[in-house]
Design a protein around this motif. Sequence first.
Motif, PDB file in Angstrom:
ATOM      1  N   LEU A  63       0.837  -1.199   0.000  1.00 18.62           N
ATOM      2  CA  LEU A  63       0.000   0.000   0.000  1.00 18.62           C
ATOM      3  C   LEU A  63       0.876   1.254   0.000  1.00 18.62           C
ATOM      4  O   LEU A  63       0.624   2.196  -0.745  1.00 18.62           O
ATOM      5  N   PHE A  64       1.918   1.236   0.817  1.00 22.00           N
ATOM      6  CA  PHE A  64       2.860   2.357   0.861  1.00 22.00           C
ATOM      7  C   PHE A  64       3.518   2.560  -0.504  1.00 22.00           C
ATOM      8  O   PHE A  64       3.638   3.694  -0.986  1.00 22.00           O
ATOM      9  N   LEU A  65       3.947   1.459  -1.139  1.00 18.89           N
ATOM     10  CA  LEU A  65       4.574   1.561  -2.464  1.00 18.89           C
ATOM     11  C   LEU A  65       3.599   2.115  -3.506  1.00 18.89           C
ATOM     12  O   LEU A  65       3.982   2.922  -4.355  1.00 18.89           O
ATOM     13  N   SER A  66       2.347   1.679  -3.441  1.00 22.92           N
ATOM     14  CA  SER A  66       1.384   2.176  -4.422  1.00 22.92           C
ATOM     15  C   SER A  66       1.100   3.663  -4.215  1.00 22.92           C
ATOM     16  O   SER A  66       0.970   4.407  -5.189  1.00 22.92           O
ATOM     17  N   ILE A  67       1.036   4.094  -2.978  1.00 22.23           N
ATOM     18  CA  ILE A  67       0.853   5.530  -2.708  1.00 22.23           C
ATOM     19  C   ILE A  67       2.052   6.310  -3.220  1.00 22.23           C
ATOM     20  O   ILE A  67       1.908   7.381  -3.819  1.00 22.23           O
ATOM     21  N   LEU A  68       3.245   5.760  -3.003  1.00 24.17           N
ATOM     22  CA  LEU A  68       4.468   6.399  -3.496  1.00 24.17           C
ATOM     23  C   LEU A  68       4.451   6.483  -5.025  1.00 24.17           C
ATOM     24  O   LEU A  68       4.768   7.542  -5.598  1.00 24.17           O
ATOM     25  N   ALA A  69       4.067   5.396  -5.686  1.00 26.56           N
ATOM     26  CA  ALA A  69       4.035   5.377  -7.147  1.00 26.56           C
ATOM     27  C   ALA A  69       2.978   6.340  -7.692  1.00 26.56           C
ATOM     28  O   ALA A  69       3.238   7.085  -8.649  1.00 26.56           O
ATOM     29  N   PHE A  70       1.796   6.330  -7.094  1.00 25.18           N
ATOM     30  CA  PHE A  70       0.760   7.261  -7.538  1.00 25.18           C
ATOM     31  C   PHE A  70       1.175   8.714  -7.311  1.00 25.18           C
ATOM     32  O   PHE A  70       0.860   9.584  -8.117  1.00 25.18           O
ATOM     33  N   SER A  71       1.874   8.969  -6.226  1.00 24.76           N
ATOM     34  CA  SER A  71       2.366  10.332  -5.977  1.00 24.76           C
ATOM     35  C   SER A  71       3.362  10.744  -7.048  1.00 24.76           C
ATOM     36  O   SER A  71       3.355  11.889  -7.503  1.00 24.76           O
ATOM     37  N   GLY A  72       4.226   9.808  -7.444  1.00 24.60           N
ATOM     38  CA  GLY A  72       5.177  10.104  -8.512  1.00 24.60           C
ATOM     39  C   GLY A  72       4.490  10.418  -9.822  1.00 24.60           C
ATOM     40  O   GLY A  72       4.887  11.333 -10.547  1.00 24.60           O
ATOM     41  N   VAL A  73       3.441   9.680 -10.135  1.00 25.41           N
ATOM     42  CA  VAL A  73       2.679   9.942 -11.364  1.00 25.41           C
ATOM     43  C   VAL A  73       1.959  11.284 -11.254  1.00 25.41           C
ATOM     44  O   VAL A  73       1.932  12.070 -12.203  1.00 25.41           O
ATOM     45  N   TYR A  74       1.395  11.555 -10.085  1.00 21.51           N
ATOM     46  CA  TYR A  74       0.674  12.814  -9.873  1.00 21.51           C
ATOM     47  C   TYR A  74       1.610  14.020 -10.039  1.00 21.51           C
ATOM     48  O   TYR A  74       1.223  15.041 -10.609  1.00 21.51           O
ATOM     49  N   LEU A  75       2.832  13.881  -9.555  1.00 15.99           N
ATOM     50  CA  LEU A  75       3.781  14.988  -9.607  1.00 15.99           C
ATOM     51  C   LEU A  75       4.572  15.049 -10.912  1.00 15.99           C
ATOM     52  O   LEU A  75       5.463  15.892 -11.048  1.00 15.99           O
ATOM     53  N   ALA A  76       4.291  14.173 -11.861  1.00 15.24           N
ATOM     54  CA  ALA A  76       5.070  14.094 -13.100  1.00 15.24           C
ATOM     55  C   ALA A  76       5.075  15.415 -13.868  1.00 15.24           C
ATOM     56  O   ALA A  76       6.107  15.809 -14.415  1.00 15.24           O
TER      57      ALA A  76
END
Length: 163
Positions: free
Chosen positions: A76-89
């Motif tokens: 769950l932590f990794l998915s939040i991290l990945a989604f944050s990276g996509v959001y901030l792209a």
Amino acid sequence: MEDLRAALKEHADLVTDLFERFSAEIRTGFRPAVDNFVGFFHAIDWKEPWLMCLLAFHVFLLLTTIFTRKYINFQLFLSILAFSGVYLAEKINTLLGKHWQSFASQNYFDPQGLFLSVLWSGPLLFVTIIIVVNTLFTLCQLIIKWKRAELKHRARLSRSKED
């Protein structure tokens, strides 16, 4: 009635035209897409240190995702991290576009963000898809365990009622 026939004929002509264009595109095959991909691939200098670090980061993230598949909270932590990276792209693309001279030999960061979408957001979304599939698989296993326990419990209750 004539208006209806005219509208139906116009609609049929439009659908026919769309179908003909679609079939013409299908007949050309994937060649244009392959040509675009090969051109994109050759336009990048893959020996740049920051690109090698980016690719190493994605490999590390993928391996971490695979090796921690049994730890749902960490996933769950990794998915939040990945989604944050996509959001901030988009913001990352803008920032890197302004300062590309300090780390790259050419400006890869176009205003549309194609480069960053392919090499940053794409792998992050792939990792997130793996996490979602793993979570669904884990949930299915949990439902099976729960249903087995429920059936065992019902069997014990029916045996105790018979005695």
